[in-house]
Scaffold this motif. Structure first.
Motif, PDB file in Angstrom:
ATOM      1  N   ALA A  17      34.688  11.006  57.385  1.00 23.69           N
ATOM      2  CA  ALA A  17      34.384  10.187  58.391  1.00 23.69           C
ATOM      3  C   ALA A  17      35.620   9.897  59.450  1.00 23.69           C
ATOM      4  CB  ALA A  17      33.914   8.724  57.751  1.00 23.69           C
ATOM      5  N   ILE A  18      36.965   9.811  58.752  1.00 27.96           N
ATOM      6  CA  ILE A  18      38.065   9.599  59.722  1.00 27.96           C
ATOM      7  C   ILE A  18      37.993  10.899  60.525  1.00 27.96           C
ATOM      8  CG2 ILE A  18      40.560   9.600  59.484  1.00 27.96           C
ATOM      9  CD1 ILE A  18      40.148   7.880  57.155  1.00 27.96           C
ATOM     10  N   CYS A  20      36.207  13.006  61.503  1.00 31.86           N
ATOM     11  CA  CYS A  20      34.970  13.209  62.510  1.00 31.86           C
ATOM     12  C   CYS A  20      35.481  12.290  63.840  1.00 31.86           C
ATOM     13  CB  CYS A  20      33.664  12.858  62.139  1.00 31.86           C
ATOM     14  SG  CYS A  20      32.864  14.077  61.282  1.00 31.86           S
ATOM     15  N   ARG A  21      35.576  11.142  63.477  1.00 32.37           N
ATOM     16  CA  ARG A  21      36.157   9.917  64.535  1.00 32.37           C
ATOM     17  C   ARG A  21      37.346  10.402  65.378  1.00 32.37           C
ATOM     18  NH1 ARG A  21      34.929   4.910  65.203  1.00 32.37           N
ATOM     19  NH2 ARG A  21      33.113   4.286  64.173  1.00 32.37           N
ATOM     20  N   ALA A  24      36.346  13.621  67.513  1.00 27.06           N
ATOM     21  CA  ALA A  24      35.575  13.128  68.886  1.00 27.06           C
ATOM     22  C   ALA A  24      36.436  12.548  69.570  1.00 27.06           C
ATOM     23  CB  ALA A  24      34.589  12.004  68.331  1.00 27.06           C
ATOM     24  N   ALA A  25      37.416  11.908  69.580  1.00 26.47           N
ATOM     25  CA  ALA A  25      38.413  11.173  70.287  1.00 26.47           C
ATOM     26  C   ALA A  25      39.434  11.908  71.063  1.00 26.47           C
ATOM     27  CB  ALA A  25      38.986   9.903  69.569  1.00 26.47           C
ATOM     28  N   ASP A 226      31.751   5.645  57.657  1.00 30.87           N
ATOM     29  CA  ASP A 226      32.150   5.642  59.207  1.00 30.87           C
ATOM     30  C   ASP A 226      32.702   4.267  59.309  1.00 30.87           C
ATOM     31  OD1 ASP A 226      32.010   6.845  61.766  1.00 30.87           O
ATOM     32  OD2 ASP A 226      30.873   5.262  62.185  1.00 30.87           O
ATOM     33  N   THR A 227      31.989   3.104  58.943  1.00 31.65           N
ATOM     34  CA  THR A 227      32.571   1.821  59.144  1.00 31.65           C
ATOM     35  C   THR A 227      34.013   1.539  58.532  1.00 31.65           C
ATOM     36  OG1 THR A 227      30.467   0.665  59.431  1.00 31.65           O
ATOM     37  CG2 THR A 227      32.237  -0.670  58.849  1.00 31.65           C
ATOM     38  N   ALA A 229      36.160   4.011  58.211  1.00 28.81           N
ATOM     39  CA  ALA A 229      37.041   4.878  58.799  1.00 28.81           C
ATOM     40  C   ALA A 229      37.580   4.002  59.959  1.00 28.81           C
ATOM     41  CB  ALA A 229      36.324   6.107  59.174  1.00 28.81           C
ATOM     42  N   GLU A 230      36.430   3.436  60.667  1.00 33.28           N
ATOM     43  CA  GLU A 230      36.848   2.819  61.916  1.00 33.28           C
ATOM     44  C   GLU A 230      37.796   1.532  61.675  1.00 33.28           C
ATOM     45  OE1 GLU A 230      34.434   0.093  65.412  1.00 33.28           O
ATOM     46  OE2 GLU A 230      33.630   0.448  63.194  1.00 33.28           O
ATOM     47  N   LYS A 234      41.822   1.642  63.067  1.00 33.89           N
ATOM     48  CA  LYS A 234      42.083   0.352  63.687  1.00 33.89           C
ATOM     49  C   LYS A 234      43.191  -0.422  63.189  1.00 33.89           C
ATOM     50  CE  LYS A 234      40.478  -3.783  66.047  1.00 33.89           C
ATOM     51  NZ  LYS A 234      41.167  -4.711  65.547  1.00 33.89           N
TER      52      LYS A 234
END
Length: 286
Positions: A17-18, A20-21, A24-25, A226-227, A229-230, A234
């Motif tokens: 998940a990390i 992929c984030r 994407a960014a 995913d949550t 990872a977000e 952060k």
């Protein structure tokens, strides 16, 4: 594209998940994910997979040597390590290396990855270790047997306590070494506690006939990868913004207060033990 992010343990769960984030960014650079098995779905064209058995110090050294000799060599802004296993097996040494498999994956291999990849890191690189930044303490260590070679001392809980606590110590060791270089280096080392996350780690300890129910319940009471990872990403960025050389963060990404600041003697003991153990594994004399 140049590799600027490496996620070890990025083939599933939180690490995936990390990765992929970040991919994407940051579409202008490659995110390299590594683990035992290639994911069935790689959703971004700037994600690359390379296999790695992160329980083996020799395989880690081969992996990092290949990266360092590649053309162009990576210029790392971010190293994420989330590799882990949930197992009830007794102490089981990596063949020819003399380190318990769980401790190799959760602790020793992560230190070797940092050491070997440090020359590739930018002066402002971030290192995020997803393990257990909450419960570690130097008071939990058996100082005369840090790798728990004595079978009478080894247990699953004690192995976890040692990996968690030594990780805390080494995060501070890496920060200390960086600070000795002066103002030109501003890297940040973060040890994160992810909390309860709905990943596949339980598949190795839950009977197959129970896994469907566990997955269903987990989707309700646990945080999604995913949550998680977000929140951890952060929290890592906030630690950088605060100028923190080392941090322990919780499952919301908040800096954990009251974490022990290790003494110079404690840091030196853990660092010396770590490199002696890793060197013996690499030489096949562990």
């Amino acid at each position: 594209m140049t590799i600027r992010t490496i996620v070890v343990g990025g083939t599933s769960g939180i690490g995936y998940a990390i990765a992929c984030r970040i991919a994407a960014a940051s579409t202008s650079h490659t995110v390299l994910i590594s683990g035992r098995t290639k994911p069935t779905n790689i959703p971004h064209p700037n994600i690359e997979f390379r296999p790695l058995d992160a329980t083996s110090m020799r395989q880690i050294k081969s992996y990092t040597n290949t990266l360092k000799s590649s053309n162009p060599a990576p210029v790392l802004d971010f190293l994420v390590m989330s590799q882990g296993i949930m197992s009830t097996a007794p102490r089981t040494e990596v063949p020819g290396e003399g380190i318990d498999r769980k401790m190799a994956l959760h602790y020793y291999g992560k230190q070797l990855l940092i050491k070997e990849l440090l020359p590739l890191m930018s002066p402002t690189a971030r290192v995020l270790i997803v393990y257990d930044g909450w419960l570690g303490s130097p008071e939990k260590l058996i100082w005369e047997d840090l790798d728990l070679k004595d079978p009478g001392r080894y247990s699953l809980k004690r192995a976890a306590d040692h990996c968690t606590s030594m990780m805390d110590g080494m995060v501070q060791v890496w920060a200390r070494e960086q600070e000795r270089k002066g103002d030109e280096v501003k890297r940040s080392f973060v040890h994160a506690y992810p909390g309860g996350v709905n990943t596949d780690l339980l598949r190795d300890v839950v009977p197959s006939w129970l896994q469907g129910a566990v997955k269903t319940v987990g989707g309700v009471v646990l945080t999604s990868p995913d949550t998680c990872a977000e929140r951890l990403l952060k929290g890592t960025e906030e630690c950088v913004e605060l100028g923190r050389a080392w941090s322990n963060i919780d499952n919301k990404g908040r800096v954990l207060k009251g974490k022990a600041v290790w003494t110079e003697e404690q840091m030196d003991k853990v660092a010396t033990h770590t490199w002696e153990t890793v060197d013996k594994a690499l030489a096949g004399t562990g």
